[in-house]
Design an enzyme around this catalytic site. Structure first.
Site, mmCIF file in Angstrom:
data_model
loop_
_atom_site.group_PDB
_atom_site.id
_atom_site.type_symbol
_atom_site.label_atom_id
_atom_site.label_comp_id
_atom_site.label_asym_id
_atom_site.label_seq_id
_atom_site.Cartn_x
_atom_site.Cartn_y
_atom_site.Cartn_z
ATOM 1 N N GLY A 3 -17.947 7.994 -2.372
ATOM 2 C CA GLY A 3 -16.837 8.040 -3.328
ATOM 3 C C GLY A 3 -17.019 6.923 -4.349
ATOM 4 N N ASN A 4 -15.903 6.440 -4.870
ATOM 5 C CA ASN A 4 -15.986 5.403 -5.898
ATOM 6 C C ASN A 4 -16.738 4.166 -5.416
ATOM 7 O OD1 ASN A 4 -14.464 2.755 -7.016
ATOM 8 N ND2 ASN A 4 -14.718 4.262 -8.633
ATOM 9 N N ALA A 5 -16.407 3.680 -4.240
ATOM 10 C CA ALA A 5 -17.056 2.461 -3.749
ATOM 11 C C ALA A 5 -18.504 2.727 -3.339
ATOM 12 C CB ALA A 5 -16.258 1.880 -2.581
ATOM 13 N N GLY A 6 -18.722 3.739 -2.506
ATOM 14 C CA GLY A 6 -20.049 3.981 -1.948
ATOM 15 C C GLY A 6 -21.092 4.379 -2.979
ATOM 16 N N GLY A 60 -20.509 6.948 2.869
ATOM 17 C CA GLY A 60 -19.449 7.245 1.894
ATOM 18 C C GLY A 60 -20.040 7.287 0.500
ATOM 19 N N LYS A 99 0.857 -1.192 0.000
ATOM 20 C CA LYS A 99 0.000 0.000 0.000
ATOM 21 C C LYS A 99 0.882 1.227 0.000
ATOM 22 C CE LYS A 99 -4.472 0.989 0.352
ATOM 23 N NZ LYS A 99 -5.615 0.125 0.004
HETATM 24 N N1 GLU Z 1 -7.306 0.237 -3.097
HETATM 25 C C1 GLU Z 1 -8.068 -0.940 -3.368
HETATM 26 C C2 GLU Z 1 -8.144 -1.835 -2.152
HETATM 27 O O1 GLU Z 1 -7.993 -1.396 -1.044
HETATM 28 C C3 GLU Z 1 -7.627 -1.650 -4.639
HETATM 29 C C4 GLU Z 1 -6.212 -2.130 -4.662
HETATM 30 C C5 GLU Z 1 -5.752 -2.617 -6.036
HETATM 31 O O2 GLU Z 1 -6.538 -2.600 -6.954
HETATM 32 O O3 GLU Z 1 -4.589 -3.005 -6.118
HETATM 33 O O4 GLU Z 1 -8.407 -2.999 -2.255
#
Ligand code: GLU
Length: 405
Positions: free
Chosen positions: A216-219, A214, A103
């Protein structure tokens, strides 16, 4: 704020207490392979130089190249990135993809930067890390506040420095620039596949009343996908607060509204509520899709949802987990619930390396059985150990990593 890495380690301890993985193995998992801090000098539009702090944590590459997103946030710091990298290692194992865990992040509020500054900062992150990144070494992706456009700048910078033209070093790129169909909605879509796979076993009704924290993209895509499938999405929120309508919100209109006004507040036929009230909404399914540490020992008892699906990483603290488990609230853990994102990232990487382009249907046809299989296996693991789904998911992940080790 609770230290997210300590939370992650106490989740690990809880699993080590109910299943014997051996001390040495658990000890290895308590430490990242490397955690790297960098300084990124950026020439600001006013001519002044500003130094930003950035990170990359390479947690574990037992299963494959380090994999995981990059977060831009003013509160991002090394412990958060370490926790997120640890969860990525387990998440990739849960998804059964040949990727390890990593990360990255930068401590910055991207809303305070111009587009040019943001681009220079993003390219700067790559310049400082290009020697440890690469399609077979470490493959970043988007996370909170990072976009396909940012991934494009980064892939371009990496190509300039190394000459690698595959673009497989970064996933979540724009379509037409090496991105995969379906990557934008994959986290939410994957969460929905997991929900479908488990909903009967965790006693959810055919049509659920849903609350989403949320936008954003996910929510936002989660709200849209659940709504389109005929569920009643009664509340959603963003960082400024939530809106509520017991008869259900029109999510398509709401997405338009947020795009034009920049906010959810004032949306017709809805009442404004606080973020805390969103979490405490009376509903079947609560979907936290924002940040860590949202449901804690303080408010866990007030949660009225029957089940929680964690689209965010780490939204429930270990203490809150215990309270929810005793209350009979089923928690579908992040490393399963949001693993659709990284799985489609893996598909993107695979397409880049093979020089292929799959249709959205192909992508989701491949994604669905993977998540369904993981969800079912995790359910079995949790029942075998008479525990919650989080520990079930950890057990599946740890077994897969240990076997490969
Ligand atoms: N940021 C996303 C996660 O937390 C995706 C990570 C990725 O696609 O490598 O799973």
């Amino acid at each position: 704020m609770q230290n997210p890495f300590q939370n992650a380690m106490s989740q690990l301890d809880k699993v080590a207490n109910i299943k014997n993985f051996g001390e040495e193995f658990i000890a290895r998992l308590r430490h990242p392979d490397r955690d790297i801090r960098i300084s990124i000098p950026v020439k600001m539009d006013n001519g002044q130089l500003k130094i930003f702090e950035g990170y990359r944590v390479e947690y574990n590459n037992v299963l494959g190249p380090y994999k995981g997103g990059i977060r831009y946030h003013q509160d991002t710091e090394i412990n958060e990135v370490k926790a997120l990298a640890f969860w990525m290692a387990l998440k990739c194992a849960v998804a059964g993809i040949p990727m390890g865990g990593g990360k990255g992040g930068i401590t910055v509020n991207p809303r305070e930067l111009s587009k040019g500054e943001l681009e220079r900062l993003s390219r700067g992150w790559i310049q400082k890390l290009s020697d440890i990144l690469g399609p077979m070494k470490d493959v970043p992706a988007p996370d909170v506040n990072t976009t396909p456009e940012i991934m494009d700048w980064m892939a371009d910078e990496f190509e300039k420095i190394t000459g690698d033209k595959t673009r497989a070093v970064i996933t979540g790129k724009p379509l037409g620039k090496g991105g995969s169909e379906g990557r934008g909605t994959a986290t939410a879509q994957g969460g929905f596949f997991v929900f479908e796979s488990l909903k009967k076993d965790i006693n959810l009704p055919e049509k659920c009343k849903v609350a989403v924290q949320g936008f954003g993209n996910a929510g936002s895509y989660a709200a849209l996908i659940w709504k389109k499938a005929g569920h009643n999405v009664v509340t959603v929120s963003d960082s400024k607060g939530g809106i509520y309508n017991p008869d259900g919100l029109d999510i398509e209109k709401l997405m338009e509204y947020k795009k034009t006004t920049g906010s959810l507040s004032g949306f017709p036929e809805s009442k404004e509520i606080t973020n805390e009230e969103v979490l405490q909404t009376e509903c079947d399914l609560l979907i936290p899709a924002a940040f860590e540490n949202q449901i804690t020992a303080e408010n866990a008892d007030k949660i009225k949802a029957k089940a929680i699906l964690e689209l965010a990483n780490g939204p429930i603290t270990p203490e809150a987990d215990e309270i929810l488990f005793k209350k009979g609230v089923s928690v579908i853990p992040d490393i399963l619930a949001n693993s659709g994102g990284v799985t489609v990232s893996y598909f993107e990487w695979d397409q880049n390396l093979k020089n292929e382009h799959w249709s959205e249907k192909e992508v989701f046809d491949k994604l669905q059985p993977i998540l369904d299989d993981s969800a079912k296996k995790i359910l079995v693991k949790s029942k075998e150990s008479n525990t919650d789904l989080r520990r079930g998911a950890f057990i599946l992940a740890l077994e897969r990593i240990q076997e490969k080790m």
